[in-house]
Design an enzyme around this catalytic site. Structure first.
Site, PDB file in Angstrom:
ATOM      1  N   SER A  23       0.598  -1.311   0.023  1.00  0.00           N
ATOM      2  CA  SER A  23       0.111   0.083  -0.050  1.00  0.00           C
ATOM      3  C   SER A  23       0.652   1.214   0.139  1.00  0.00           C
ATOM      4  O   SER A  23       0.430   2.594  -0.088  1.00  0.00           O
ATOM      5  CB  SER A  23      -0.940   0.163   1.363  1.00  0.00           C
TER       6      SER A  23
ATOM      7  N   LYS B 212       0.032   3.731  -2.596  1.00  0.00           N
ATOM      8  CA  LYS B 212      -0.847   4.918  -2.645  1.00  0.00           C
ATOM      9  C   LYS B 212      -0.224   6.253  -2.374  1.00  0.00           C
ATOM     10  O   LYS B 212      -0.929   7.170  -2.799  1.00  0.00           O
ATOM     11  CB  LYS B 212      -1.881   4.734  -1.325  1.00  0.00           C
TER      12      LYS B 212
ATOM     13  N   SER C  36      -5.823   3.408   4.498  1.00  0.00           N
ATOM     14  CA  SER C  36      -5.470   2.718   3.295  1.00  0.00           C
ATOM     15  C   SER C  36      -6.666   1.956   2.703  1.00  0.00           C
ATOM     16  O   SER C  36      -6.673   0.495   2.521  1.00  0.00           O
ATOM     17  CB  SER C  36      -4.460   1.408   4.016  1.00  0.00           C
TER      18      SER C  36
END
Length: 474
Positions: free
Chosen positions: A62, A65, A319
């Site tokens: 993640s 992101k 997230s």
């Protein structure tokens, strides 16, 4: 202020590796055997304090992101109400009209009974004011091409909230909720859903104090949920969040319920309109030719969601995979993944980051095809400090021992409340990148990646301990 000209030097001119301080080496040695770790830590002047495998490419999970949301801050108007992304409703045809519920990339559309902002019920009320009888109800997500899952995502994630389908028409995070409550020992537990999925309940209620083994499975493309295992009598009910394969269909299904609740008779079917991926959705294949803009279609009613900055805050703090994927698609003109990545590439080029140092197949980090070097992530973080949107972007990161995905990490350490970073967890991959305030009071920028842990063990404790040691020594 650090200019972007410094960043290529940071990438190309820094030493390949810097020796690890003993306390850092000791912390990282406690990672699971076979773990490959990359770690770069930079002081405010751009000097590397630690550089372990700085130019090797890692699965960032993640941390992906970071790149998607930075591009959103850099290229979209995130501070104003979202005039482009809101859902619309229109009526087609004479007599008994067809209802077209269309999405345009908004991630926050809600059908919750207590909804106050960005509510699907407002569109149902608009239809009810115009007519009392309709035919088909169509979920239209043609604002984006039909790319519901990223390349390289594990198929077993598709049935859960983390891997739900991605659609321009998104409702309630494209998640169906199921509540399982124990009954009497030996009897099947009670299962309550909203009726969208069929339920095959082969689970049992166990004796008091017995282990919870409850599980739910759904094959991709199926509407049948299979419950197995056991839930002890007297146990707290279990709330399961389930992914949706066709979000546009589920949105139309839910809209039909709201229409009927508003007094509208629905005589037709629930159907969908998708847009197949085409050559026009790929900036390379169309040779740089701009995407043709369709003429606006008259609508009966539309919603204007709150500013995207609020959604970006949720996306990084918690997230949120679906929201990050929708942001990626909103970056480009066609709504495609390829167009979104072209914008990310352009932003990173402005930051002086070499294209060979990263590859992304999605916007959220669920793809095992994603790769990035620790130096590249540090370069992005430091370049963003020079941008007018940088402070707002950093404010979306979780804070150690305080909120988001870092609420339970670094508790009781000197970095509690003094480390701000984006987390990442995927199959055999852990990530953390951001800034921390060292013992000297200086702000250090870092990126830490761990891959290849055996048996999907976690390297997070080792990474956290290493960062605590680095902060204490600086």
């Amino acid at each position: 202020m650090m200019g972007s000209l410094l960043l290529p030097l940071l990438l190309a001119g820094a030493p390949v590796e810097a020796p690890l301080p003993p306390a850092v080496a000791e912390a990282l040695a406690k990672a699971p055997p076979g773990t490959r770790i990359g770690l770069v830590v930079v002081d405010p002047e751009g000097r590397e304090i630690v550089a372990l495998r700085p130019d090797e490419r890692f699965i960032p999970a993640s941390n992906t992101k970071l790149f998607t949301t930075a591009a959103a801050f850099a290229t979209l108007d995130v501070a104003s109400p979202d005039m482009r992304g809101g859902a619309t409703v229109r009526l087609e045809g004479q007599g008994t009209p067809t209802v077209i519920l269309a999405g345009h990339g908004d991630a926050r559309l809600s059908s919750a009974p207590d909804c106050r902002v960005d509510c699907l019920g407002e569109l149902a009320a608009a239809v009810a004011r115009r007519t009392g009888v309709v035919g088909d109800v169509v979920g239209d997500d043609t604002a984006f091409p039909d790319e519901r899952w990223p390349q390289g995502m594990s198929w077993n994630n598709m049935d859960g909230a983390y891997g739900t389908g991605i659609s321009a028409l998104t409702l309630d995070d494209n998640v169906a909720t199921l509540t399982v409550t124990p009954a009497t020992p030996g009897a099947p537990p009670r299962v309550v859903g909203d009726g969208y999925y069929r339920i095959g309940n082969a689970a049992t209620t166990g004796e008091a104090g017995s282990a919870k083994t409850l599980s739910v499975e759904r094959m991709p493309g199926s509407d049948l949920l299979r419950l197995t295992g056991s839930l002890a009598v007297g146990a707290t009910p279990v709330v399961l969040k389930l992914g949706v394969d066709d979000p546009a269909h589920r949105a139309a299904w839910r809209f039909t319920q709201l229409l009927r609740a508003a007094g509208v008779t629905v005589r037709g079917r629930i159907t969908v309109r998708h847009r197949p991926l085409s050559e026009a959705d790929d900036p390379v294949r169309r040779g740089g030719v701009p995407v043709a803009t369709a003429a606006p279609v008259p609508v009966l009613a539309s919603l204007t969601p709150p500013p995207l900055a609020e959604d970006l805050h949720q996306t990084n703090k918690t997230s949120q995979n679906l929201h990050a994927e929708l942001l990626l698609r909103r970056l480009g003109a066609s709504g495609s993944v390829a167009d979104g990545h072209a914008v990310v590439d352009a932003v990173l080029a402005r930051a002086g980051i070499a294209r060979v140092t990263y590859d992304f197949a999605d916007g959220a980090g669920m793809s095992n095809y994603n790769r990035v070097t620790p130096r590249t992530t540090v370069a992005l973080l430091r370049w963003a400090e020079t941008q007018p949107w940088g402070a707002g972007w950093r404010a979306t990161f979780p804070v150690a021992a305080t909120d988001g995905t870092l609420a339970r990490r670094f508790v009781g350490t000197p970095l509690a409340g003094r480390l701000t970073a984006k987390t990442g967890t995927l199959n055999a991959a852990n990530a953390l990148a951001g800034t921390m305030i060292a013992a000297s009071g200086r702000t250090l920028t870092f990126a830490a990646y761990a891959n290849d842990m055996p048996g999907d063990a976690s390297a997070t404790p080792a990474i956290d301990a290493a960062l605590v040691a680095i902060a204490a020594a600086n």
